[in-house]
Design a protein around this motif. Structure first.
Motif, PDB file in Angstrom:
ATOM      1  N   LYS A  31     -10.990  44.826  -4.863  1.00  0.00           N
ATOM      2  CA  LYS A  31     -11.215  44.415  -3.464  1.00  0.00           C
ATOM      3  C   LYS A  31     -12.097  43.167  -3.404  1.00  0.00           C
ATOM      4  N   ASP A  32     -11.803  42.245  -4.314  1.00  0.00           N
ATOM      5  CA  ASP A  32     -12.587  41.016  -4.448  1.00  0.00           C
ATOM      6  C   ASP A  32     -11.786  39.851  -3.860  1.00  0.00           C
ATOM      7  N   LYS A  33     -12.065  39.507  -2.614  1.00  0.00           N
ATOM      8  CA  LYS A  33     -11.314  38.470  -1.905  1.00  0.00           C
ATOM      9  C   LYS A  33     -11.505  37.102  -2.556  1.00  0.00           C
ATOM     10  N   GLU A  34     -12.692  36.838  -3.059  1.00  0.00           N
ATOM     11  CA  GLU A  34     -12.950  35.546  -3.699  1.00  0.00           C
ATOM     12  C   GLU A  34     -12.084  35.375  -4.954  1.00  0.00           C
ATOM     13  N   LEU A  35     -11.973  36.409  -5.757  1.00  0.00           N
ATOM     14  CA  LEU A  35     -11.125  36.348  -6.940  1.00  0.00           C
ATOM     15  C   LEU A  35      -9.659  36.180  -6.537  1.00  0.00           C
ATOM     16  N   PHE A  36      -9.253  36.838  -5.459  1.00  0.00           N
ATOM     17  CA  PHE A  36      -7.886  36.676  -4.954  1.00  0.00           C
ATOM     18  C   PHE A  36      -7.639  35.224  -4.548  1.00  0.00           C
ATOM     19  N   ASP A  37      -8.618  34.605  -3.914  1.00  0.00           N
ATOM     20  CA  ASP A  37      -8.487  33.193  -3.539  1.00  0.00           C
ATOM     21  C   ASP A  37      -8.383  32.292  -4.762  1.00  0.00           C
ATOM     22  N   MET A 114       4.499  38.046 -10.273  1.00  0.00           N
ATOM     23  CA  MET A 114       4.052  38.282  -8.898  1.00  0.00           C
ATOM     24  C   MET A 114       5.041  39.184  -8.163  1.00  0.00           C
ATOM     25  N   LYS A 115       6.327  38.911  -8.311  1.00  0.00           N
ATOM     26  CA  LYS A 115       7.351  39.732  -7.641  1.00  0.00           C
ATOM     27  C   LYS A 115       7.294  41.173  -8.132  1.00  0.00           C
ATOM     28  N   ASP A 116       7.117  41.366  -9.432  1.00  0.00           N
ATOM     29  CA  ASP A 116       7.065  42.720 -10.000  1.00  0.00           C
ATOM     30  C   ASP A 116       5.833  43.489  -9.510  1.00  0.00           C
ATOM     31  N   ARG A 117       4.693  42.811  -9.421  1.00  0.00           N
ATOM     32  CA  ARG A 117       3.450  43.491  -9.031  1.00  0.00           C
ATOM     33  C   ARG A 117       3.336  43.706  -7.524  1.00  0.00           C
ATOM     34  N   PHE A 118       3.774  42.707  -6.749  1.00  0.00           N
ATOM     35  CA  PHE A 118       3.520  42.731  -5.311  1.00  0.00           C
ATOM     36  C   PHE A 118       4.777  42.690  -4.446  1.00  0.00           C
ATOM     37  N   GLU A 124      -0.307  35.064   1.519  1.00  0.00           N
ATOM     38  CA  GLU A 124      -0.729  35.552   2.839  1.00  0.00           C
ATOM     39  C   GLU A 124      -0.225  36.968   3.076  1.00  0.00           C
ATOM     40  N   GLU A 125       1.021  37.191   2.746  1.00  0.00           N
ATOM     41  CA  GLU A 125       1.610  38.527   2.893  1.00  0.00           C
ATOM     42  C   GLU A 125       0.866  39.555   2.034  1.00  0.00           C
ATOM     43  N   ILE A 126       0.598  39.191   0.802  1.00  0.00           N
ATOM     44  CA  ILE A 126      -0.112  40.097  -0.111  1.00  0.00           C
ATOM     45  C   ILE A 126      -1.532  40.346   0.402  1.00  0.00           C
ATOM     46  N   GLU A 127      -2.185  39.297   0.848  1.00  0.00           N
ATOM     47  CA  GLU A 127      -3.552  39.426   1.375  1.00  0.00           C
ATOM     48  C   GLU A 127      -3.579  40.374   2.591  1.00  0.00           C
TER      49      GLU A 127
END
Length: 131
Positions: A31-37, A114-118, A124-127
């Motif tokens: 749940k680390d938004k900064e790492l996601f960015d 990315m497609k396999d995981r999410f 934006e959709e994943i976020e």
């Protein structure tokens, strides 16, 4: 963005795409938004030289991505880049006059990871789904 440094020049490189899906997944788990960015920035930064009809870069054909760009020509007088070696004066789309299929493979691997995981490559959709 990944970077390469050689004796003759430095440039941005697409190899960082290899870890985008994993970085995004760790960010979701933590749940680390900064790492996601950071994962999003790698995705955008390393894909920015892909030729599309909407954003042509002057390469030989759409879809092409060079091994590196933003060459720093501080050593432009190096014999490696001289015209008589056949190495210098490259045109866009020629790369370094060799075939590097791994460059495209890195992008394909990143896309499918990315497609396999999410189920998507839309950050934006994943976020919106996970944060």
């Amino acid at each position: 963005m990944g970077a390469c440094d050689t004796c003759g020049c430095g440039y941005v490189h697409p190899f960082q795409l290899m870890g985008v899906a994993e970085t995004a997944q760790i960010a979701v788990y933590a749940k680390d938004k900064e790492l996601f960015d950071i994962a999003r920035l790698y995705w955008l930064g390393c894909n920015q030289t892909v030729e599309t009809d909407e954003r042509p870069w002057g390469y030989a054909m759409p879809g092409l991505q060079e091994e590196g760009y933003l060459i720093s020509w501080w050593a432009v007088d190096d014999p490696m880049f001289a015209a008589d070696t056949g190495f210098g004066y490259r045109l866009k789309g020629e790369g370094n006059k060799t075939c590097f299929p791994w460059i495209n493979a890195v992008g394909v691997k990143a896309y499918w990871a990315m497609k396999d995981r999410f189920g998507s490559v839309d950050f934006e959709e994943i976020e919106n789904k996970y944060f």
